[in-house]
Design a protein around this motif. Structure first.
Motif, PDB file in Angstrom:
ATOM      1  N   ALA A   1       0.832  -1.194   0.000  1.00 53.28           N
ATOM      2  CA  ALA A   1       0.000   0.000   0.000  1.00 53.28           C
ATOM      3  C   ALA A   1       0.872   1.252   0.000  1.00 53.28           C
ATOM      4  O   ALA A   1       0.536   2.268  -0.601  1.00 53.28           O
ATOM      5  N   ALA A   2       2.020   1.154   0.682  1.00 55.37           N
ATOM      6  CA  ALA A   2       2.877   2.329   0.791  1.00 55.37           C
ATOM      7  C   ALA A   2       3.672   2.587  -0.487  1.00 55.37           C
ATOM      8  O   ALA A   2       3.976   3.728  -0.816  1.00 55.37           O
ATOM      9  N   GLU A   3       4.009   1.528  -1.211  1.00 54.74           N
ATOM     10  CA  GLU A   3       4.804   1.718  -2.421  1.00 54.74           C
ATOM     11  C   GLU A   3       4.084   1.136  -3.624  1.00 54.74           C
ATOM     12  O   GLU A   3       4.018  -0.080  -3.785  1.00 54.74           O
ATOM     13  N   PRO A   4       3.562   1.993  -4.454  1.00 51.18           N
ATOM     14  CA  PRO A   4       2.781   1.511  -5.602  1.00 51.18           C
ATOM     15  C   PRO A   4       3.531   0.506  -6.464  1.00 51.18           C
ATOM     16  O   PRO A   4       2.931  -0.408  -7.009  1.00 51.18           O
ATOM     17  N   SER A   5       4.854   0.661  -6.556  1.00 49.64           N
ATOM     18  CA  SER A   5       5.579  -0.242  -7.438  1.00 49.64           C
ATOM     19  C   SER A   5       5.501  -1.685  -6.924  1.00 49.64           C
ATOM     20  O   SER A   5       5.554  -2.636  -7.692  1.00 49.64           O
ATOM     21  N   LEU A   6       5.352  -1.841  -5.615  1.00 54.01           N
ATOM     22  CA  LEU A   6       5.275  -3.195  -5.065  1.00 54.01           C
ATOM     23  C   LEU A   6       3.891  -3.789  -5.245  1.00 54.01           C
ATOM     24  O   LEU A   6       3.682  -4.978  -5.014  1.00 54.01           O
ATOM     25  N   ALA A   7       2.945  -2.957  -5.623  1.00 58.03           N
ATOM     26  CA  ALA A   7       1.574  -3.443  -5.754  1.00 58.03           C
ATOM     27  C   ALA A   7       1.315  -4.016  -7.130  1.00 58.03           C
ATOM     28  O   ALA A   7       0.194  -4.273  -7.500  1.00 58.03           O
ATOM     29  N   GLN A   8       2.372  -4.198  -7.914  1.00 59.96           N
ATOM     30  CA  GLN A   8       2.189  -4.808  -9.221  1.00 59.96           C
ATOM     31  C   GLN A   8       2.906  -6.135  -9.269  1.00 59.96           C
ATOM     32  O   GLN A   8       4.060  -6.223  -8.877  1.00 59.96           O
ATOM     33  N   GLY A   9       2.219  -7.134  -9.735  1.00 53.50           N
ATOM     34  CA  GLY A   9       2.833  -8.452  -9.845  1.00 53.50           C
ATOM     35  C   GLY A   9       2.889  -9.157  -8.506  1.00 53.50           C
ATOM     36  O   GLY A   9       2.182  -8.821  -7.554  1.00 53.50           O
ATOM     37  N   LEU A  10       3.752 -10.145  -8.447  1.00 56.48           N
ATOM     38  CA  LEU A  10       3.851 -11.001  -7.276  1.00 56.48           C
ATOM     39  C   LEU A  10       4.943 -10.469  -6.362  1.00 56.48           C
ATOM     40  O   LEU A  10       6.104 -10.399  -6.754  1.00 56.48           O
ATOM     41  N   ALA A  11       4.573 -10.092  -5.146  1.00 56.93           N
ATOM     42  CA  ALA A  11       5.562  -9.584  -4.204  1.00 56.93           C
ATOM     43  C   ALA A  11       5.617 -10.487  -2.981  1.00 56.93           C
ATOM     44  O   ALA A  11       4.589 -10.780  -2.382  1.00 56.93           O
ATOM     45  N   ALA A  12       6.794 -10.937  -2.640  1.00 57.81           N
ATOM     46  CA  ALA A  12       6.977 -11.795  -1.475  1.00 57.81           C
ATOM     47  C   ALA A  12       7.725 -11.021  -0.399  1.00 57.81           C
ATOM     48  O   ALA A  12       8.824 -10.529  -0.648  1.00 57.81           O
ATOM     49  N   THR A  13       7.123 -10.882   0.756  1.00 63.62           N
ATOM     50  CA  THR A  13       7.755 -10.159   1.847  1.00 63.62           C
ATOM     51  C   THR A  13       8.260 -11.149   2.896  1.00 63.62           C
ATOM     52  O   THR A  13       7.479 -11.897   3.468  1.00 63.62           O
ATOM     53  N   ILE A  14       9.542 -11.133   3.097  1.00 64.48           N
ATOM     54  CA  ILE A  14      10.139 -12.011   4.105  1.00 64.48           C
ATOM     55  C   ILE A  14      10.335 -11.208   5.378  1.00 64.48           C
ATOM     56  O   ILE A  14      10.996 -10.175   5.362  1.00 64.48           O
ATOM     57  N   MET A  15       9.729 -11.673   6.450  1.00 59.45           N
ATOM     58  CA  MET A  15       9.777 -10.964   7.732  1.00 59.45           C
ATOM     59  C   MET A  15      10.777 -11.644   8.642  1.00 59.45           C
ATOM     60  O   MET A  15      10.641 -12.835   8.929  1.00 59.45           O
ATOM     61  N   VAL A  16      11.745 -10.901   9.102  1.00 62.46           N
ATOM     62  CA  VAL A  16      12.727 -11.458  10.024  1.00 62.46           C
ATOM     63  C   VAL A  16      12.602 -10.744  11.360  1.00 62.46           C
ATOM     64  O   VAL A  16      12.669  -9.512  11.410  1.00 62.46           O
TER      65      VAL A  16
END
Lengths: 420, 420
Positions: free
Chosen positions: A222-237
DNA sequence: CTATTAATTTCACTTCTTGAATTTAAAGAG
DNA sequence: CTCTTTAAATTCAAGAAGTGAAATTAATAG
């Protein structure tokens, strides 16, 4: 300028939900927009948008805001220049009516329950933080506690119950995406509990359960429009290692279930993980693993319930930066584990974006070299080249924010289906 | 009996594509159906189905078949008993009109190009198999060869060019899901070629490119309805190790790009993989790896281009079953590698189903023990319990069959969008 | 031959969407 | 201060697609 609309999107039946829903979705995603822009971005005609929005305004779902200087800055070099008024009738911005209802998000983590209440447009109204020994709670106590926290939030913001549209619960651990049942969490000693049903009964509102990594992934998208396109995987450490997948800005994949990437094994005989198995990525990389390993050769205060506090982790990082070669080695190992997590994600998922997030990333500078070295060996160069990797050591607030978004999405959708 | 239809599905705008598309999709997925059942399974009203189907019949997309004894065997114990005629007007089955057009699928593999032509309903009309040294081909020769194969198919079945609706190309290797460009394949010495554009120009038809594992995954989902629900991951073991993901019976995830699960690393210093890196799962598990390792201590005929033939692999299995402890060890190692592949898939993807497929599985009996042992150590028990694992050592025909399905799906969709 | 049954289709009506034309609210020019 | 220009929003008549209720149709059962 408002050129012909792509006819392929003009199907009377398309996309998700009714056209009302598409309008709400567009507003939710792109913020306040004038009707013209809504028409363009949904592919509907002006009259359709006009009609739909006037009804939505009558239902108090939307409202008009004071005509503001809105300019399309994403377009081709239109060289509008003056951000202020252009000629012609000024656009009236439409917003989701904040007063339409409220949403509460709860984040359940190790020894911490965070709660946040937001209005329908998604802005936060109040939040609370409760530190409590979560592992000491049994199923009933946990449930009561969550309900009490929600109640307190309603009271603090003078929200009548019928105004509460939805409740989102983000949990660190394993969530069943289909049922919303929580299967296991490092923050709790109880397993396989259904929090959804009792909370729904208590408040009569939608309850959405999701993995915390999924929530963070949504907040980042939501904060970065570029990440809202396609498949985004967020790894939380952080306390653990998890992953959330977001497709085109929505958690439509796995519906709230995070990946258990932290429990991929790096070797058959690695260090003990708190899941009971050995050699998990998490057992090399999570806070508790780093702290535990460091304590075997360093004099550090014991961690409560094996879970180091933020301050303790900060201390650990400081010592490592002080130049202890043994500690350096620990962080290098963590860097390699992180690389393996990224490698597995890329190999299996082939995402467009990989985002590394969470408090554990605050030590990334010490992991970097080993991480990069290992990543290059562990992923096919073609794949690595076609994946963008971002670093976002986001603060914990992202969890509740993301959960608000996720819950709002669900609420929007069911509301549209019901009202249609 | 035909009780009230779930009102939530009645939105004028819902699901994918227009309602015409939904009818075609339902027929494609569930085979010949009477109009009543179409109405029920799409959630549309009888009049709507009636109108739409009559138009589709006029367009020759559908046709009625002789009224047949159709009985709903999936329903509650309706105890219809007699499969034959019931009272009342008999249902008229609707089918996709096979004559509407034709589809060609091409499978490019190591030293083998398979081609199949099918009618619009998906039944195969003819196929061919061309054995050729694929790695000796340059980009132009490859392209010409594929076009020649397609041409031969059209001629063999007397298909006029305008009847060719779509062409699917399944490739063993890495395919870019967004562009359809092929990035790398073990079967080819050339990389990063665009096969799609020249083939499309040559025939003026839709061209769809996909990974072969994706194609097999689709074929399996089509063959077993239970696999067509939820997230199904098909791991293909053979010349290489790949994976295809199918969501609810469709390749809507990654759109044809397979996972490169075969190139997850098991250790930083494993055996050499043909991708250039070391320790890949594939380097322990793929045909070429097993054969190469066996040849280090056994007297076996050399494999052409490092690629053992089916006969050579059969010989290898036979020798292993004969009781050579060194060979047994090789297969056990392969079993562990397979377990790691499954483990990574489950941990990252959390699928409902995992299907193990491909010729490499013919040796599964020798891998089983090591596989099971390792799998239990490598996946969280909760996750393992909630994932169903199937064994389908499918024959190679599945690739072209699946590719036909994938291409038909794309053709259906674009046609519906265009006609609407 | 007639009643019964279940699949389709017809019909009248409603809802939603669209293109074209119109209205409206501002900026700029004289 | 009024008139022209511009762009946003709305109105209007026409059309497309869907729906419930009622009619029609093609079988079986008696």
């Amino acid at each position: 300028m408002v050129d012909q609309i792509d006819p392929s999107r003009r199907n009377s039946a398309s996309a998700r939900g009714s056209n009302r829903g598409r309008l709400v979705e567009a507003l939710r995603r792109q913020g306040p927009l004038p009707r013209v822009e809504l028409a363009r971005s949904t592919g509907l005609s002006f009259p359709a948008v006009s009609g739909l929005t006037s009804r939505l305004i009558a239902e108090e779902l939307l409202c008009e805001t004071a005509a503001s200087s809105w300019s399309d800055d994403t377009d081709e070099g239109d060289s509008d220049g003056l951000n202020g008024r252009r000629r012609g009738r000024p656009a009236v911005l439409l917003t989701l009516n904040p007063e339409f209802g409220r949403i509460i998000a709860v984040s359940l983590r190790m020894n911490l329950i965070e709660t946040l209440i937001a209005d329908f447009s998604g802005s936060s109204l109040a939040q609370s933080r409760l530190e409590i020994a979560t592992r000491a709670l049994d199923a009933g106590a946990l449930c009561d506690l969550v309900i009490a926290q929600i109640d307190a939030m309603l009271e603090a913001t003078a929200t009548p119950r019928h105004r509460l549209l939805g409740i989102g619960i983000a949990l660190q651990g394993i969530v069943n995406g289909d049922t919303g049942r929580h299967l296991w969490s490092p923050a709790l000693s109880v397993t396989d509990i259904d929090l959804v049903k009792p909370v729904r009964q208590a408040f009569g509102a939608q309850v959405v359960m999701a993995n915390d990594a999924v929530a963070v992934a949504l907040a980042l998208a939501a904060a970065e429009p570029s990440l809202a396109q396609g498949l985004a995987a967020t790894i939380m450490v952080g306390h653990g290692v998890g992953m959330g997948v977001v497709v085109d800005g929505e958690a439509r994949w796995g519906a709230g279930a995070g990946s258990e990437i932290g429990h991929i094994k790096l070797g058959s005989n690695g260090p003990q993980c708190r899941c009971g198995q050995r050699g998990c990525i998490e057992a090399h990389l999570a806070d508790y693993a780093l702290y535990r390993d460091a304590r075997t050769f360093l004099d550090l205060p014991p961690a409560a319930a094996q879970q180091p506090s933020e301050a303790q982790m900060a201390l650990l990082r400081e010592r490592a930066r002080g130049g202890d070669p043994r500690l350096e080695h620990v962080f290098q190992q963590a860097g390699r584990a992180l690389a393996e997590a990224v490698a597995a994600t890329i190999s299996v998922l082939r995402p467009h974006h990989v985002i590394l997030a969470g408090p554990g990333l605050q030590a990334f500078d010490m992991m970097r070299r080993a991480y990069e070295e290992r990543l290059e060996q562990a992923v096919l160069p073609w794949l690595l080249k076609s994946t963008a990797i971002y670093l976002r050591p986001s603060e914990s607030a992202a969890i509740v924010e993301g959960m608000i978004r996720r819950t709002l999405g669900v609420v929007d959708r069911t509301r549209m289906e019901a009202t249609e």
